[in-house]
Design a protein around this motif. Structure first.
Motif, PDB file in Angstrom:
ATOM      1  N   ARG A  43      57.536  10.050  18.066  1.00 25.11           N
ATOM      2  CA  ARG A  43      58.282  11.058  17.320  1.00 25.11           C
ATOM      3  C   ARG A  43      59.762  10.897  17.632  1.00 25.11           C
ATOM      4  O   ARG A  43      60.137  10.565  18.755  1.00 25.11           O
ATOM      5  N   LYS A  44      60.586  11.168  16.650  1.00 23.54           N
ATOM      6  CA  LYS A  44      62.031  11.025  16.840  1.00 23.54           C
ATOM      7  C   LYS A  44      62.545  11.860  18.004  1.00 23.54           C
ATOM      8  O   LYS A  44      63.396  11.419  18.766  1.00 23.54           O
ATOM      9  N   GLU A  45      62.021  13.077  18.158  1.00 22.58           N
ATOM     10  CA  GLU A  45      62.537  13.960  19.210  1.00 22.58           C
ATOM     11  C   GLU A  45      62.236  13.446  20.618  1.00 22.58           C
ATOM     12  O   GLU A  45      62.922  13.805  21.565  1.00 22.58           O
ATOM     13  N   PHE A  46      61.231  12.575  20.774  1.00 17.62           N
ATOM     14  CA  PHE A  46      60.906  12.034  22.087  1.00 17.62           C
ATOM     15  C   PHE A  46      61.703  10.770  22.397  1.00 17.62           C
ATOM     16  O   PHE A  46      62.000  10.493  23.547  1.00 17.62           O
ATOM     17  N   GLY A  47      62.008   9.995  21.383  1.00 13.06           N
ATOM     18  CA  GLY A  47      62.771   8.767  21.595  1.00 13.06           C
ATOM     19  C   GLY A  47      62.029   7.714  22.403  1.00 13.06           C
ATOM     20  O   GLY A  47      62.644   6.875  23.047  1.00 13.06           O
ATOM     21  N   PRO A 164      62.186  12.180  27.525  1.00 15.11           N
ATOM     22  CA  PRO A 164      62.560  12.053  26.116  1.00 15.11           C
ATOM     23  C   PRO A 164      63.466  10.867  25.783  1.00 15.11           C
ATOM     24  O   PRO A 164      63.505  10.429  24.658  1.00 15.11           O
ATOM     25  N   ARG A 165      64.182  10.339  26.757  1.00 14.17           N
ATOM     26  CA  ARG A 165      65.016   9.164  26.492  1.00 14.17           C
ATOM     27  C   ARG A 165      64.209   7.870  26.562  1.00 14.17           C
ATOM     28  O   ARG A 165      64.716   6.811  26.261  1.00 14.17           O
TER      29      ARG A 165
END
Length: 169
Positions: A43-47, A164-165
């Protein structure tokens, strides 16, 4: 050069010269089947990056099976990126969890696989982890907070938590 690369050289009358480079992928170690729950992890929010997951597993052995399970709503760019990273994209029209469980069971009964690695946050895969351990396979769970199931973390032999990065904790 980053990673494990080897220069291929040619010895000619003019001397020694590099003619190519080859990425070393074959090494000794345990054989890993990596299955990724695409809608849950990518997901984009987790990266989260696929190369981060692969790097985290390098210490345990060689990835022999690498599949990302995605639904029919996955963007074409994501499917291409998955394929370009050397993973097999598996697109399903129904529930991705069912397909992931079926693929995991196939690898649990594969005598050429030593470690089952699941990248997911969902506790519904706890029975898969327990069955893998029952059949003598080592288990790895790779996830990201928030929402990473405590039951999965405690049931697996190895737990890798990505922030998340995409860095490992």
């Amino acid at each position: 050069m980053p990673g494990r690369w080897e220069k291929i050289i040619a010895i000619t009358k003019g001397g020694v010269r590099s003619i190519a480079t080859m990425k070393l992928k074959i090494q000794r170690g345990k054989k890993i089947a990596l299955l990724i729950d695409g809608p849950n992890i990518l997901r984009k929010e987790f990266g989260v990056k696929l190369e981060d997951i692969m790097k985290a597993l390098e210490e345990l052995g060689n990835i022999r099976v690498a599949r990302v399970i995605m639904n029919q709503y996955a963007p074409q760019g994501l499917i291409e990126a998955v394929a370009n990273q050397g993973f097999e994209p598996v697109i399903v029209s129904g529930e991705t969890g069912v397909k992931l469980a079926v693929e995991a069971m196939r690898e649990i009964y594969n005598p050429h696989i030593d470690i089952i690695a699941l990248a997911t946050r969902n506790a519904e895969f706890l029975p898969v982890i327990l069955k893998a351990k029952e059949k003598g396979k080592e288990t790895v769970i790779i996830g990201v907070e928030p929402g990473f199931s405590a039951a999965l973390k405690h049931a697996a032999d190895y737990t890798i938590i990505l922030n998340p990065r995409g860095d490992r904790e």
